[in-house]
Design a protein around this motif. Structure first.
Motif, mmCIF file in Angstrom:
data_model
loop_
_atom_site.group_PDB
_atom_site.id
_atom_site.type_symbol
_atom_site.label_atom_id
_atom_site.label_comp_id
_atom_site.label_asym_id
_atom_site.label_seq_id
_atom_site.Cartn_x
_atom_site.Cartn_y
_atom_site.Cartn_z
ATOM 1 N N GLU A 223 26.981 19.391 12.120
ATOM 2 C CA GLU A 223 25.515 19.355 12.149
ATOM 3 C C GLU A 223 24.933 18.785 13.436
ATOM 4 O O GLU A 223 23.781 19.061 13.761
ATOM 5 N N HIS A 224 25.702 17.973 14.155
ATOM 6 C CA HIS A 224 25.133 17.289 15.313
ATOM 7 C C HIS A 224 25.917 17.490 16.614
ATOM 8 O O HIS A 224 25.337 17.841 17.631
ATOM 9 N N THR B 50 24.136 9.514 19.874
ATOM 10 C CA THR B 50 24.412 8.805 18.623
ATOM 11 C C THR B 50 23.732 9.591 17.515
ATOM 12 O O THR B 50 22.541 9.920 17.615
ATOM 13 N N TYR B 51 24.486 9.893 16.473
ATOM 14 C CA TYR B 51 24.024 10.787 15.414
ATOM 15 C C TYR B 51 24.306 10.163 14.052
ATOM 16 O O TYR B 51 25.243 9.398 13.891
ATOM 17 N N GLY C 16 27.485 7.763 14.258
ATOM 18 C CA GLY C 16 28.545 7.904 15.238
ATOM 19 C C GLY C 16 28.021 8.013 16.646
ATOM 20 O O GLY C 16 27.146 8.827 16.925
ATOM 21 N N THR C 17 28.565 7.181 17.533
ATOM 22 C CA THR C 17 28.306 7.318 18.965
ATOM 23 C C THR C 17 29.433 8.184 19.511
ATOM 24 O O THR C 17 30.614 7.846 19.358
ATOM 25 N N VAL C 18 29.054 9.308 20.109
ATOM 26 C CA VAL C 18 30.023 10.321 20.517
ATOM 27 C C VAL C 18 30.049 10.426 22.037
ATOM 28 O O VAL C 18 29.004 10.475 22.689
ATOM 29 N N PHE C 19 31.261 10.477 22.554
ATOM 30 C CA PHE C 19 31.490 10.578 23.995
ATOM 31 C C PHE C 19 32.260 11.848 24.303
ATOM 32 O O PHE C 19 32.930 12.408 23.436
ATOM 33 N N GLU C 20 32.202 12.266 25.557
ATOM 34 C CA GLU C 20 33.070 13.327 26.071
ATOM 35 C C GLU C 20 33.975 12.700 27.117
ATOM 36 O O GLU C 20 33.574 11.757 27.809
ATOM 37 N N HIS C 21 35.197 13.242 27.226
ATOM 38 C CA HIS C 21 36.148 12.779 28.239
ATOM 39 C C HIS C 21 36.879 13.999 28.776
ATOM 40 O O HIS C 21 37.376 14.807 28.006
ATOM 41 N N PRO C 22 36.960 14.147 30.096
ATOM 42 C CA PRO C 22 37.613 15.321 30.676
ATOM 43 C C PRO C 22 39.134 15.207 30.723
ATOM 44 O O PRO C 22 39.695 14.111 30.675
ATOM 45 N N GLY C 23 39.772 16.367 30.814
ATOM 46 C CA GLY C 23 41.166 16.485 31.207
ATOM 47 C C GLY C 23 42.206 15.688 30.461
ATOM 48 O O GLY C 23 42.985 14.979 31.079
ATOM 49 N N VAL C 24 42.268 15.814 29.147
ATOM 50 C CA VAL C 24 43.300 15.112 28.392
ATOM 51 C C VAL C 24 44.363 16.125 27.974
ATOM 52 O O VAL C 24 44.052 17.205 27.496
#
Length: 138
Positions: A127-128, A73-74, A88-96
């Motif tokens: 920046e983040h 979260t940045y 912002g809470t940032v996520f990663e998601h594979p294989g889209v």
């Protein structure tokens, strides 16, 4: 609500990559900065649920909550709202695969996070998020 909270926009966003490792960025209609797919929560949504819904609405990506990994979260200056900050809470998601601009999105652009960065990125991303991705890959 404190005075500083009145100028904070809470969002969730998601890092989506292609097979080469490039990161999907989007530009909303009527704006000039590229950012990750994402947006503001609807009432009762968790940050992860917001990221999944926004990815579907903005780029047609079907994400699985079980495959989201929270990057962090940045806080940064808002890209499109002068005088505002975004958390912002940032996520990663594979294989889209097979994404396309939808809803309020005017343009998609794949970004090589290891290459030279354009000067039209949203502050949160530049920046983040990109530094966090570089640290994770390092």
């Amino acid at each position: 609500m404190t005075t500083s909270d009145q100028h904070v926009i809470r969002v969730s966003a998601v890092v989506l990559r292609d097979a080469a490792g490039s990161v999907l960025t989007v530009r909303k209609r009527g704006t000039h900065r590229f950012m990750l797919p994402g947006g503001k929560p609807e009432p009762g949504e968790s940050p992860a649920q917001t990221a999944v819904r926004e990815a579907a609405e903005e780029v047609g990506a079907t994400l699985d909550l079980e495959h989201l990994r929270e990057l962090g979260t940045y806080r940064a200056a808002a890209a499109n709202e002068a005088g505002q900050e975004v958390v912002g809470t940032v996520f990663e998601h594979p294989g889209v695969h097979a994404v396309a601009p939808a809803g309020e999105i005017e343009e998609l652009r794949w970004l090589d996070p290891a290459g030279p960065l354009p000067d039209d990125l949203a502050p949160l991303l530049a920046e983040h998020v990109l530094p966090a991705l570089a640290r994770a890959a390092g």
